[in-house]
Design a protein around this motif. Structure first.
Motif, PDB file in Angstrom:
ATOM      1  N   LEU A   1       9.310 -11.748  -5.120  1.00  0.00           N
ATOM      2  CA  LEU A   1       8.965 -10.461  -5.708  1.00  0.00           C
ATOM      3  C   LEU A   1       7.722 -10.528  -6.576  1.00  0.00           C
ATOM      4  O   LEU A   1       7.363  -9.548  -7.227  1.00  0.00           O
ATOM      5  CB  LEU A   1      10.157  -9.925  -6.510  1.00  0.00           C
ATOM      6  N   MET A   2       7.035 -11.676  -6.588  1.00  0.00           N
ATOM      7  CA  MET A   2       5.693 -11.736  -7.171  1.00  0.00           C
ATOM      8  C   MET A   2       4.790 -10.716  -6.494  1.00  0.00           C
ATOM      9  O   MET A   2       3.873 -10.158  -7.093  1.00  0.00           O
ATOM     10  CB  MET A   2       5.116 -13.139  -6.987  1.00  0.00           C
ATOM     11  N   LEU A   3       5.090 -10.449  -5.225  1.00  0.00           N
ATOM     12  CA  LEU A   3       4.335  -9.460  -4.459  1.00  0.00           C
ATOM     13  C   LEU A   3       4.450  -8.071  -5.079  1.00  0.00           C
ATOM     14  O   LEU A   3       3.484  -7.296  -5.078  1.00  0.00           O
ATOM     15  CB  LEU A   3       4.868  -9.445  -3.028  1.00  0.00           C
ATOM     16  N   VAL A   4       5.621  -7.724  -5.612  1.00  0.00           N
ATOM     17  CA  VAL A   4       5.830  -6.419  -6.247  1.00  0.00           C
ATOM     18  C   VAL A   4       5.183  -6.394  -7.628  1.00  0.00           C
ATOM     19  O   VAL A   4       4.681  -5.353  -8.079  1.00  0.00           O
ATOM     20  CB  VAL A   4       7.341  -6.114  -6.343  1.00  0.00           C
TER      21      VAL A   4
ATOM     22  N   SER B   1       9.890   2.837   6.357  1.00  0.00           N
ATOM     23  CA  SER B   1       9.704   2.379   7.729  1.00  0.00           C
ATOM     24  C   SER B   1       9.013   1.032   7.811  1.00  0.00           C
ATOM     25  O   SER B   1       9.029   0.385   8.861  1.00  0.00           O
ATOM     26  CB  SER B   1       8.885   3.414   8.524  1.00  0.00           C
ATOM     27  N   SER B   2       8.423   0.568   6.710  1.00  0.00           N
ATOM     28  CA  SER B   2       7.652  -0.675   6.748  1.00  0.00           C
ATOM     29  C   SER B   2       8.342  -1.859   6.095  1.00  0.00           C
ATOM     30  O   SER B   2       8.074  -3.013   6.451  1.00  0.00           O
ATOM     31  CB  SER B   2       6.282  -0.470   6.079  1.00  0.00           C
ATOM     32  N   TRP B   3       9.252  -1.637   5.133  1.00  0.00           N
ATOM     33  CA  TRP B   3       9.811  -2.772   4.388  1.00  0.00           C
ATOM     34  C   TRP B   3      11.155  -2.394   3.770  1.00  0.00           C
ATOM     35  O   TRP B   3      11.321  -1.294   3.233  1.00  0.00           O
ATOM     36  CB  TRP B   3       8.838  -3.198   3.289  1.00  0.00           C
ATOM     37  N   GLY B   4      12.106  -3.330   3.818  1.00  0.00           N
ATOM     38  CA  GLY B   4      13.412  -3.104   3.214  1.00  0.00           C
ATOM     39  C   GLY B   4      13.387  -3.083   1.698  1.00  0.00           C
ATOM     40  O   GLY B   4      14.364  -2.677   1.063  1.00  0.00           O
ATOM     41  N   GLY B   5      12.255  -3.502   1.096  1.00  0.00           N
ATOM     42  CA  GLY B   5      12.133  -3.475  -0.355  1.00  0.00           C
ATOM     43  C   GLY B   5      11.991  -2.083  -0.936  1.00  0.00           C
ATOM     44  O   GLY B   5      11.799  -1.929  -2.154  1.00  0.00           O
ATOM     45  N   TYR B   6      12.110  -1.054  -0.087  1.00  0.00           N
ATOM     46  CA  TYR B   6      12.044   0.325  -0.583  1.00  0.00           C
ATOM     47  C   TYR B   6      13.161   0.614  -1.578  1.00  0.00           C
ATOM     48  O   TYR B   6      13.082   1.570  -2.353  1.00  0.00           O
ATOM     49  CB  TYR B   6      12.130   1.303   0.594  1.00  0.00           C
ATOM     50  N   VAL B   7      14.209  -0.212  -1.574  1.00  0.00           N
ATOM     51  CA  VAL B   7      15.336  -0.004  -2.499  1.00  0.00           C
ATOM     52  C   VAL B   7      14.854  -0.091  -3.944  1.00  0.00           C
ATOM     53  O   VAL B   7      15.333   0.638  -4.825  1.00  0.00           O
ATOM     54  CB  VAL B   7      16.451  -1.036  -2.225  1.00  0.00           C
ATOM     55  N   PHE B   8      13.880  -0.980  -4.217  1.00  0.00           N
ATOM     56  CA  PHE B   8      13.312  -1.074  -5.564  1.00  0.00           C
ATOM     57  C   PHE B   8      12.675   0.251  -5.954  1.00  0.00           C
ATOM     58  O   PHE B   8      12.832   0.728  -7.091  1.00  0.00           O
ATOM     59  CB  PHE B   8      12.273  -2.199  -5.607  1.00  0.00           C
ATOM     60  N   LEU B   9      11.975   0.862  -5.029  1.00  0.00           N
ATOM     61  CA  LEU B   9      11.261   2.109  -5.298  1.00  0.00           C
ATOM     62  C   LEU B   9      12.237   3.257  -5.554  1.00  0.00           C
ATOM     63  O   LEU B   9      12.056   4.024  -6.513  1.00  0.00           O
ATOM     64  CB  LEU B   9      10.357   2.405  -4.104  1.00  0.00           C
ATOM     65  N   ILE B  10      13.257   3.361  -4.725  1.00  0.00           N
ATOM     66  CA  ILE B  10      14.172   4.499  -4.851  1.00  0.00           C
ATOM     67  C   ILE B  10      15.106   4.335  -6.042  1.00  0.00           C
ATOM     68  O   ILE B  10      15.869   5.251  -6.377  1.00  0.00           O
ATOM     69  CB  ILE B  10      14.983   4.688  -3.539  1.00  0.00           C
ATOM     70  N   ASN B  11      15.079   3.191  -6.701  1.00  0.00           N
ATOM     71  CA  ASN B  11      15.798   3.043  -7.969  1.00  0.00           C
ATOM     72  C   ASN B  11      14.869   3.214  -9.166  1.00  0.00           C
ATOM     73  O   ASN B  11      15.312   3.625 -10.241  1.00  0.00           O
ATOM     74  CB  ASN B  11      16.484   1.676  -8.037  1.00  0.00           C
ATOM     75  N   LEU B  12      13.581   2.885  -8.988  1.00  0.00           N
ATOM     76  CA  LEU B  12      12.630   3.002 -10.101  1.00  0.00           C
ATOM     77  C   LEU B  12      12.327   4.463 -10.423  1.00  0.00           C
ATOM     78  O   LEU B  12      12.267   4.848 -11.603  1.00  0.00           O
ATOM     79  CB  LEU B  12      11.342   2.254  -9.761  1.00  0.00           C
TER      80      LEU B  12
ATOM     81  N   PHE C   1       0.833  -1.203   0.000  1.00  0.00           N
ATOM     82  CA  PHE C   1       0.000   0.000   0.000  1.00  0.00           C
ATOM     83  C   PHE C   1       0.870   1.256   0.000  1.00  0.00           C
ATOM     84  O   PHE C   1       0.609   2.211  -0.753  1.00  0.00           O
ATOM     85  CB  PHE C   1      -0.925   0.006   1.223  1.00  0.00           C
ATOM     86  N   CYS C   2       1.920   1.262   0.828  1.00  0.00           N
ATOM     87  CA  CYS C   2       2.818   2.418   0.885  1.00  0.00           C
ATOM     88  C   CYS C   2       3.501   2.643  -0.459  1.00  0.00           C
ATOM     89  O   CYS C   2       3.678   3.792  -0.897  1.00  0.00           O
ATOM     90  CB  CYS C   2       3.874   2.209   1.973  1.00  0.00           C
ATOM     91  N   MET C   3       3.901   1.552  -1.108  1.00  0.00           N
ATOM     92  CA  MET C   3       4.577   1.662  -2.394  1.00  0.00           C
ATOM     93  C   MET C   3       3.657   2.271  -3.446  1.00  0.00           C
ATOM     94  O   MET C   3       4.046   3.185  -4.190  1.00  0.00           O
ATOM     95  CB  MET C   3       5.061   0.285  -2.845  1.00  0.00           C
TER      96      MET C   3
END
Length: 552
Positions: A257-260, A58-69, A25-27
């Motif tokens: 990463l099916m979740l993403v 603050s919710s998930w370490g997968g934020y790295v995908f977002l800050i690169n996209l 949801f945050c993403m």
């Protein structure tokens, strides 16, 4: 579509809820506010996007995908000549505010300015400043003067940045990419270099059947949505294309990463379905054709009928998608991960509650300061449900500690006892599926314990080939490797199992997962004593003997 897609629901149901349920949801909120910031170029939406990004970090370490996209989107807009003052304001505000806010999270700290995973965002931020400065200087100088100045400044600045980057890299100020990041770019990297990462089931490549199981009709509508986005390129559509293409690649590399991928699958499928319906619904004429204008359109015969067929196919696809999602959710994702269910031959349902049974026994019958050794898969469950200290858990960053446990599991009893005394182990817990047919047990995971155990200097004596037969097979029957048949894990799983009948017409000690009669039946444990075995033998707990009680 997002509300019922199995790829997303898998992380947000009872028993397996995880922080990814909030993170997605945050993403999506961050992406939505980013598109609004790009369209408007206002500080308001840019600030909102930075706050959403902070929530995501603050919710998930997968934020790295977002800050690169997002930097990738800005770079694509530069390359396609779409970079404007709106993009400059949006990205500069989002990057500065988002980075400052994310650095307030304890586990992030100074990573946004020190780790390689964040360097793309920093580089694009610098590129935005240079790009805008060049535009400003171009407006003030003649073409010849600008070209001369541009070449000189570009050479000086480029060389300086490269030298500084190299110095920071070699001095350790900028940390290298992590193993997980490398494994996304090179799927074989983890298997060859970091077995602890490759051993995680969520880090395995995704099969085609998994794509269909978790996405169903979206698999077919995804390329349709991509086509319509390419046919009408806008700043927002370019972002969706980048999000779709990158996420489908990463989801193919790592099943987790099916979740993403699931949200963008829904978005692009929604675009595709909507565009198809818009194109064909106008051809569906619900009224009778006026008798006076009965002439048919010769350039498009049977327009009405074709429109009805296409709309009917889309409607049928959406209906089957709904039924499929409901079925997958009820059958695969609606059971807690610690309570197992199966169907018997007569179709009746049987419940295996052995995990809770074992954890309850640990809580009630062991000292509060007892230390439990198990494979890392069950660490969080033991900590939360048994309230006991464990040696390793699902936080797999500590490769050395997990390797030590792998060495204990894959060594003979004498060597294992030394390791367990070193680690001050009180109890050992193993998962065994040979009686019930539960395939995800520790015997099937054992080779990963061997690989991880032998990946550190302390485990140099553990060689994977020692656990195979001369023909290169991993077998637990009488043809199995003597090293395997005498290691601690084998003995803990199969202790007293050689006296048990599991299937009619089969000998005692018949393993229903491996479909063989075990090779080492008659043995006793020297350094452990059986403390508890659950009803269906799924969980077995052993107590480590004291020095003076060994052999009794």
């Amino acid at each position: 579509m997002i509300a019922i897609v199995p790829g997303y629901i898998s992380r947000s149901v009872a028993g397996s809820y995880d922080n990814e349920g909030i993170a997605i949801f945050c993403m999506l909120l961050t992406y939505y506010t980013w598109i609004k910031a790009v369209k408007t170029g206002t500080i308001f939406w840019s600030t909102f996007c930075a706050l959403a990004y902070f929530y995501m970090v603050s919710s998930w370490g997968g934020y790295v995908f977002l800050i690169n996209l997002i930097p990738m989107h800005v770079l694509a807009l530069m390359v396609t000549g779409r970079f404007t003052h709106r993009i400059y304001v949006a990205y500069s505000a989002v990057y500065v505010l988002g980075t400052i806010l994310s650095m307030q999270i304890s586990f992030v700290g100074f990573q946004p300015v020190q780790s390689s995973e964040h360097m793309a965002a920093l580089g694009v931020f610098g590129l935005c400043q240079i790009y805008s400065f060049i535009d400003y200087v171009r407006s003030k100088l003649t073409a010849d003067a600008f070209q001369t100045l541009f070449k000189t400044v570009a050479a000086v600045v480029g060389g300086t940045v490269a030298i500084i980057a190299l110095i920071l890299q070699f001095s350790g100020k900028i940390s290298p990419w992590t193993g997980r990041f490398y494994s996304l770019l090179d799927p074989s990297y983890a298997k060859n270099n970091i077995p602890i990462i490759a051993s995680v089931s969520e880090h395995q490549p995704t099969t085609w059947s998994s794509f269909y199981f978790d996405l169903q009709a979206l698999v077919f509508m995804f390329p349709v949505g991509l086509y319509f986005c390419f046919s009408k390129l806008t700043d927002a559509n370019i972002f969706i294309i980048l999000y779709g293409v990158t996420s489908i690649y990463f989801a193919g590399v790592m099943v987790r990463l099916m979740l993403v991928l699931a949200p963008v699958m829904c978005i692009l499928s929604g675009i595709g379905i909507s565009s198809v319906l818009v194109a064909y619904m106008k051809n569906v004429d619900a009224k009778k054709v006026d008798k006076k204008t009965k002439r048919a359109d010769s350039s498009y015969p049977a327009k009405n009928e074709i429109g009805l067929v296409v709309v009917g196919i889309v409607a049928a696809g959406l209906i089957t998608y709904t039924f499929h999602c409901t079925w997958v959710t009820s059958e695969a994702y609606s059971s807690p991960s610690i309570v197992l269910a199966a169907r018997q031959h007569d179709g009746s349902r049987i419940i295996f509650d052995d995990f809770r049974e074992a954890y309850y026994w640990l809580r009630q019958n062991t000292p509060e300061d007892a230390k439990v050794m198990s494979w890392w898969d069950y660490g969080y469950q033991i900590t939360a449900m048994a309230n006991r200290t464990i040696l390793v858990d699902n936080n797999t960053w500590n490769n050395t500690h997990i390797s030590r446990v792998g060495q204990a599991m894959s060594s003979p009893e004498e060597k294992s006892y030394e390791i367990m005394r070193e680690l001050d182990v009180s109890y050992v817990l193993v998962i065994f599926g040979g009686l019930t047919g539960y395939a995800s047990d520790d015997i099937n995971k054992f080779l990963w314990m061997v690989r991880i155990g032998g990946s550190t200097p302390e485990g140099a004596h553990i060689k994977e080939h020692d656990y195979y037969t001369p023909a290169g097979e991993f077998r637990v029957d009488k043809e199995g490797s003597p090293t395997l048949l005498n290691c601690l894990m084998y003995k803990m799983c199969y202790y007293r199992f050689g006296q048990v009948y599991t299937e009619q017409g089969k000998p005692t000690g018949y393993d229903r997962v491996r479909n063989v009669e075990i090779g080492n039946k008659d043995f006793e444990l020297d350094v452990l004593e059986e403390a508890y075995t659950t009803e269906h033998w799924l969980v077995r707990i052993y107590k480590v003997k004291d020095l003076d009680n060994r052999g009794n």
